[in-house]
Motif scaffolding. Structure first.
Motif, short mmCIF file in Angstrom:
data_model
loop_
_atom_site.label_atom_id
_atom_site.label_comp_id
_atom_site.label_asym_id
_atom_site.label_seq_id
_atom_site.Cartn_x
_atom_site.Cartn_y
_atom_site.Cartn_z
N VAL A 1 -7.60 27.24 2.41
CA VAL A 1 -7.02 26.81 1.13
C VAL A 1 -6.32 28.00 0.47
O VAL A 1 -6.92 29.06 0.28
N ARG A 2 -5.05 27.83 0.14
CA ARG A 2 -4.31 28.91 -0.51
C ARG A 2 -4.84 29.13 -1.92
O ARG A 2 -5.03 28.17 -2.68
N VAL A 3 -5.07 30.38 -2.27
CA VAL A 3 -5.68 30.69 -3.57
C VAL A 3 -4.91 31.81 -4.25
O VAL A 3 -4.22 32.61 -3.62
N THR A 4 -5.02 31.86 -5.56
CA THR A 4 -4.54 33.01 -6.33
C THR A 4 -5.73 33.88 -6.74
O THR A 4 -5.59 35.09 -6.86
N ARG A 5 -6.89 33.25 -6.91
CA ARG A 5 -8.12 33.98 -7.22
C ARG A 5 -9.29 33.11 -6.76
O ARG A 5 -9.34 31.91 -7.05
N ALA A 6 -10.24 33.70 -6.02
CA ALA A 6 -11.35 32.91 -5.51
C ALA A 6 -12.54 33.81 -5.19
O ALA A 6 -12.36 34.97 -4.81
N PRO A 7 -13.77 33.30 -5.32
CA PRO A 7 -14.95 34.08 -4.97
C PRO A 7 -15.09 34.16 -3.45
O PRO A 7 -14.63 33.28 -2.73
N LEU A 8 -15.74 35.21 -2.96
CA LEU A 8 -15.96 35.38 -1.53
C LEU A 8 -17.45 35.32 -1.23
O LEU A 8 -18.25 35.93 -1.94
N ARG A 9 -17.79 34.63 -0.15
CA ARG A 9 -19.18 34.52 0.27
C ARG A 9 -19.26 34.81 1.76
O ARG A 9 -18.29 34.63 2.50
N ALA A 10 -20.42 35.23 2.21
CA ALA A 10 -20.62 35.50 3.63
C ALA A 10 -20.29 34.26 4.45
O ALA A 10 -20.72 33.16 4.12
N GLY A 11 -19.49 34.46 5.49
CA GLY A 11 -19.09 33.34 6.34
C GLY A 11 -17.72 32.79 6.02
O GLY A 11 -17.14 32.06 6.82
N ASP A 12 -17.17 33.13 4.84
CA ASP A 12 -15.83 32.67 4.48
C ASP A 12 -14.81 33.25 5.44
O ASP A 12 -14.93 34.39 5.90
N ARG A 13 -13.76 32.47 5.70
CA ARG A 13 -12.62 32.96 6.47
C ARG A 13 -11.51 33.30 5.50
O ARG A 13 -11.07 32.45 4.72
N LEU A 14 -11.05 34.53 5.57
CA LEU A 14 -10.07 35.06 4.63
C LEU A 14 -8.80 35.38 5.40
O LEU A 14 -8.86 36.06 6.44
N ALA A 15 -7.65 34.88 4.95
CA ALA A 15 -6.40 35.12 5.65
C ALA A 15 -5.36 35.70 4.70
O ALA A 15 -5.18 35.21 3.59
N PHE A 16 -4.69 36.77 5.19
CA PHE A 16 -3.58 37.39 4.47
C PHE A 16 -2.33 37.14 5.30
O PHE A 16 -2.05 37.89 6.24
N GLY A 17 -1.59 36.06 4.97
CA GLY A 17 -0.49 35.69 5.85
C GLY A 17 -1.05 35.27 7.19
O GLY A 17 -1.81 34.31 7.30
#
Length: 356
Positions: free
Chosen positions: A80-96
């Motif tokens: 999900v595209r975000v402008t601001r979001a919390p991070l939790r263990a197991g999350d997948r984070l993508a930069f481009g």
């Protein structure tokens, strides 16, 4: 970057030349991007989609948050595209096009434990229906304004067939099997015409052309998508379609919603759509979404969207049974399927279609 043991950010690269590498950054802030002046430098390739100064992670009130810095290709958390979001263990984070997995911090402060307990209580309350599912309230209003009941006006009156949603001013997307049913009615009845009726309004637009995905076959879920061309521009605005990378990044547990017109609860002359919520159950081959969304006859072609309002798929079918009175009803198993927006992109891109 200010240092502190309780503020460790641990990321593991999932793709590209850094795949498998684990990085740990401590402090209250971590700047992320391709430029070497960042705290976490991303791979700088010729075709890189990550920005020079793409995002920043900040440790706020015992938890890491990711902030997009206006990047061109976006920052995504669990697809999900975000402008601001919390991070939790197991999350997948993508930069481009750079994907990372968020790992567990090596130190968990008491405040984090309190937050975790509160989060668990929230999940239970959510499941019991005591907490409002407000994240979908705004996107649901947008989607509803651009979703249409597909029906046929014939010698025997008006009959509902399925659901569709606006993708271009004069085009709505639906399932190929919905479009095929519409064509069958119009072939059998010389007086029949297809119509699109907008939810919660008096708008009625004639359908003038049927465009079916060339790879779809009757009885198949594969590429079950079609476009219906309208006589004039729809009042609803085109909805945003997820690209292939966004769909591929979806993971089990991502909240999903759909909006459509179940036949049993729809007035064909004054349609009012229904919203249903669930989570992603599975993603097969990057193109087929398994979910427990409450799908019923008439919902075929309904947009499946995430909390940002981006459409990731179309309802394609459910597990139904034939009741003693011959009516078709959901079986209750929750084994329901959608096709990803890839099939719609195919139609919009090449225009290689079977026409009515």
């Amino acid at each position: 970057m200010r240092f502190g043991r309780s503020a460790a950010l641990r990321l593991r690269f999932l793709n590209g030349p850094e795949r498998g590498r684990v990085v740990v950054r401590r402090g209250s802030e971590c700047r992320i991007g391709r430029s070497r002046d960042n705290d976490l430098t991303l791979p700088d390739r010729q075709d890189a989609q990550a920005g020079a100064h793409h995002a920043v992670a900040r440790h706020e009130r015992g938890q890491w948050w990711i902030h997009d810095l206006g990047s061109m290709n976006g920052t995504f958390v669990n697809g999900v595209r975000v402008t601001r979001a919390p991070l939790r263990a197991g999350d997948r984070l993508a930069f481009g096009d750079v994907e990372c997995a968020v790992g567990r911090s090596d130190a968990i402060p008491v405040t984090a434990i309190v937050v975790a307990v509160a989060a668990a209580a929230l999940v239970v309350a959510y499941a019991l229906g005591t907490v409002s599912r407000a994240p979908f309230e705004k996107p649901a209003a947008v989607v509803a304004a651009s979703t249409y009941l597909i029906a046929v006006d014939g010698s025997a009156g008006r009959q509902a067939i399925g659901t569709a949603f606006v993708v271009q001013p004069t085009l709505v997307a639906t399932n190929a099997h919905v479009a095929d049913t519409l064509r069958a009615f119009m072939t059998a009845d010389a007086n029949a015409s297809g119509v699109a009726l907008r939810s919660d309004s008096d708008e009625r637009v004639k359908i003038v052309e049927v465009l079916v995905h060339p790879r779809w076959r009757r009885g198949s879920l594969e590429d079950d998508a079609a476009l219906l061309r309208l006589e004039r521009p729809a009042a609803g605005a085109p909805l945003t379609l997820a690209d292939r990378a966004t769909v591929a990044a979806l993971r089990r547990g991502v909240p999903l919603a759909t909006f459509g017109f179940p036949t049993a609860a729809t007035d064909v002359n004054h349609p009012r759509g229904r919203l249903t919520l669930d989570v992603m159950g599975d993603l097969r081959d990057g193109r087929y979404l398994a979910t427990g969304l409450a799908i019923a006859p008439g919902m075929s072609g309904s947009p499946i969207f995430v909390a940002s309002g981006i459409v990731v798929g179309l309802v394609a079918g459910g597990d139904f049974v034939v009741a003693p009175d011959k009516s078709v009803r959901p079986s209750g198993t929750g084994v329901n399927w959608g096709v990803s927006t890839a099939a719609v992109h195919d139609l919009l891109r090449d225009g290689t279609t079977a026409r009515h």
